[in-house]
Design an enzyme around this catalytic site. Structure first.
Site, PDB file in Angstrom:
ATOM      1  CE  LYS A 177       0.842 -61.194  -0.673  1.00 52.05           C
ATOM      2  NZ  LYS A 177       1.754 -61.276   0.688  1.00 52.05           N
ATOM      3  CD  GLU A 196      12.075 -68.958  -9.123  1.00 47.49           C
ATOM      4  OE1 GLU A 196      12.594 -70.197  -8.938  1.00 47.49           O
ATOM      5  OE2 GLU A 196      12.340 -68.346  -8.330  1.00 47.49           O
ATOM      6  CB  CYS A 201      14.289 -71.352  -5.745  1.00 45.59           C
ATOM      7  SG  CYS A 201      15.069 -70.421  -6.763  1.00 45.59           S
ATOM      8  CD  GLU A 224      12.739 -76.070  -1.834  1.00 46.53           C
ATOM      9  OE1 GLU A 224      13.426 -75.063  -2.480  1.00 46.53           O
ATOM     10  OE2 GLU A 224      11.555 -75.975  -1.684  1.00 46.53           O
TER      11      GLU A 224
END
Length: 478
Positions: free
Chosen positions: A173, A248, A282, A381
């Site tokens: 997906k 992750e 990331c 973040e």
């Protein structure tokens, strides 16, 4: 642009049966197309197709599975320009860098294909005479893969390559924000008949489709790259069927610049880590901890490099394009405004590009100084092209501030003091530590987050073996 069929089940393409979700060109803010979502029935049938195809795929000789991966790589490279243009259009990434993403995906497939003859078991002594104990590695089964929007093609391949070469089948997906390159890549792979029917299946849609996929009882493992909160929801869902998870998630990478650092090297590397892909990585450098003795010199160099970067239309020869979406633009713009309100000093950058049309989601490479640990820009973040610089007095303070985060993905240190480097390796609570360079994982390494940056990891030996499970065989021959 019109896309009619976005669901692949057992080798047959179908139109999604639920109202579509828009895909937007972030350089203009205009809709490229609408991608239909899979229905509950389509998700169910996609998983069932993967489950039905898995035994035969696992029984295939490993080198034949590897040949399929090599065929996939050749297919991507043959269609490099088309795929690069799709990535550029949906992500807002400069075309040159989008082409590099296609190249990297092909390289990754080639690397993972080489594991066909490298997956080893073990033989251990038995307690019984005339008996051997064999530990063999077998596939996990059906893998549900959910990808993120910042590197859509790369992240799809990063999951598919090791899963397929080890004998698993998949339902993918792609993110609803940037699904086009993944859909087209799977269409090309299907057209080239790189894989048997049912081995690789595709469903499109948003969170509801992902939730149904993750909760299906025939799914044996869920691998996802994305937001921390989504990862936590997946773990809760996976607990109902005890499916394995590999997550992750985000990061808030600290970069420590010590007083003996090569400042030009550090400025080049940290500028890359702060601004590459418009800061939407990331492992981006989110907190820059600079010793007071070199603080001003380093900031001068970093600002110079930030101002040197060319920001503009991804169809032109630029370094950075826009942010991916209106939501991401709003989040980053609010972070910039809040930092200024809280007392940080804007040294360069900010949101908006006066030289370009008002439409689109533009943020320039941005450097802040006078940042303190109490500020929001230090704690959260940002996932944008922002480099917050914090002045530090001691190495103890650097370690303490670096570890002051719920995340634990990547950390960077610039120093030539061997004692400090060894301390950092032992005391920094991160899965990846880079010395005198910043982000860019090796294929043979292990991209592995600690704490709330995820579990499972990607790449290398350990990224392959996570798609296997150990079967123990007690072989009595006497």
């Amino acid at each position: 642009m019109t896309i009619e069929k976005t669901v692949l089940i057992n080798g047959v393409w179908e139109a999604g049966e639920v109202t579509g979700l828009p895909v937007v060109d972030p350089s203009t803010g205009r809709e490229i197309c609408s991608v239909p979502s899979a229905s509950e029935d389509q998700v169910r049938r996609a998983v069932e197709a993967a489950a039905a195809a898995q035994p035969a795929w696992a029984a295939l000789e490993p080198w034949r599975r590897a040949d399929s991966l090599r065929a996939m790589a050749a297919c991507l490279l043959k269609n490099r320009q088309e795929l690069a243009e799709l990535i550029s259009a949906e992500v807002g990434k400069p075309l040159r860098k989008s082409g590099e993403d296609v190249d990297n995906a092909a390289i990754y497939l080639g690397y993972m294909a080489e594991w066909d003859r490298r997956i080893e078991g073990e033989i251990v002594p038995s307690d019984n005479r005339d008996e051997t104990i064999l530990l063999t590695r077998v596939p996990v089964g059906v893998i549900a893969a959910i990808t993120a929007w910042n590197y859509p093609l790369d992240l799809f391949i990063r999951k598919a390559a090791p899963a397929l070469v080890t004998g698993n089948t998949m339902v993918v997906k792609p993110t609803e924000v940037t699904p086009l390159a993944t859909i087209r890549a799977i269409e090309l792979i299907s057209d080239e008949e790189c894989l048997p029917d049912g081995v690789l299946n595709l469903v499109t849609g948003g969170g509801a489709v992902g939730a149904q996929l993750c909760s299906h009882p025939l799914v044996n493992m869920i691998t996802m790259t994305g937001h921390r909160d989504t990862g936590k929801k997946i773990m809760v869902t996976a607990a109902q069927t005890l499916a394995r998870v590999s997550l992750e998630l985000g990061g808030s990478a600290p970069a420590i610049v010590w007083k003996d650092a090569d400042l030009d090297l550090a400025a080049d590397a940290i500028a890359f880590a702060s601004f590459e892909n418009t800061g939407q990585v990331c492992t981006s450098s989110e907190r820059i901890l600079v010793h007071r003795d070199v603080h001003d010199e380093f900031v001068e160099r970093l600002v110079e490099r930030a101002n040197r970067l060319k920001v503009g239309s991804p169809r032109e020869d630029v370094d950075l394009g826009p942010l991916v979406s209106r939501g991401q633009f709003r989040k980053v713009s609010e972070a910039i405004s809040r930092a200024r309100t809280e007392g940080a000093t804007l040294r360069c950058g900010g949101h908006g590009l006066p030289a370009l049309p008002r439409e689109g989601y533009w943020v320039r490479p941005t450097v802040f100084t006078d940042v303190t640990p109490e500020m929001s820009i230090f704690k959260e973040e940002t996932f944008g092209p922002i480099a917050p610089v914090i002045r530090i007095e001691s190495f103890e303070e650097a370690i303490r501030l670096a570890n002051a985060t719920r995340y634990g993905l990547s950390a960077f240190l610039f120093s030539n003091d061997y004692r400090l480097i060894m301390r950092a390796q032992n005391e920094l609570r991160f899965g990846e530590i880079y010395i005198n360079r910043t982000m860019g994982e090796a294929l043979q390494g292990f991209h592995n987050g600690h704490q709330e940056s995820g579990i499972g990891g990607e790449d290398g030996k350990h990224g392959v073996l996570k798609y296997t499970q150990i079967r123990t065989i007690y072989h009595r021959y006497g």
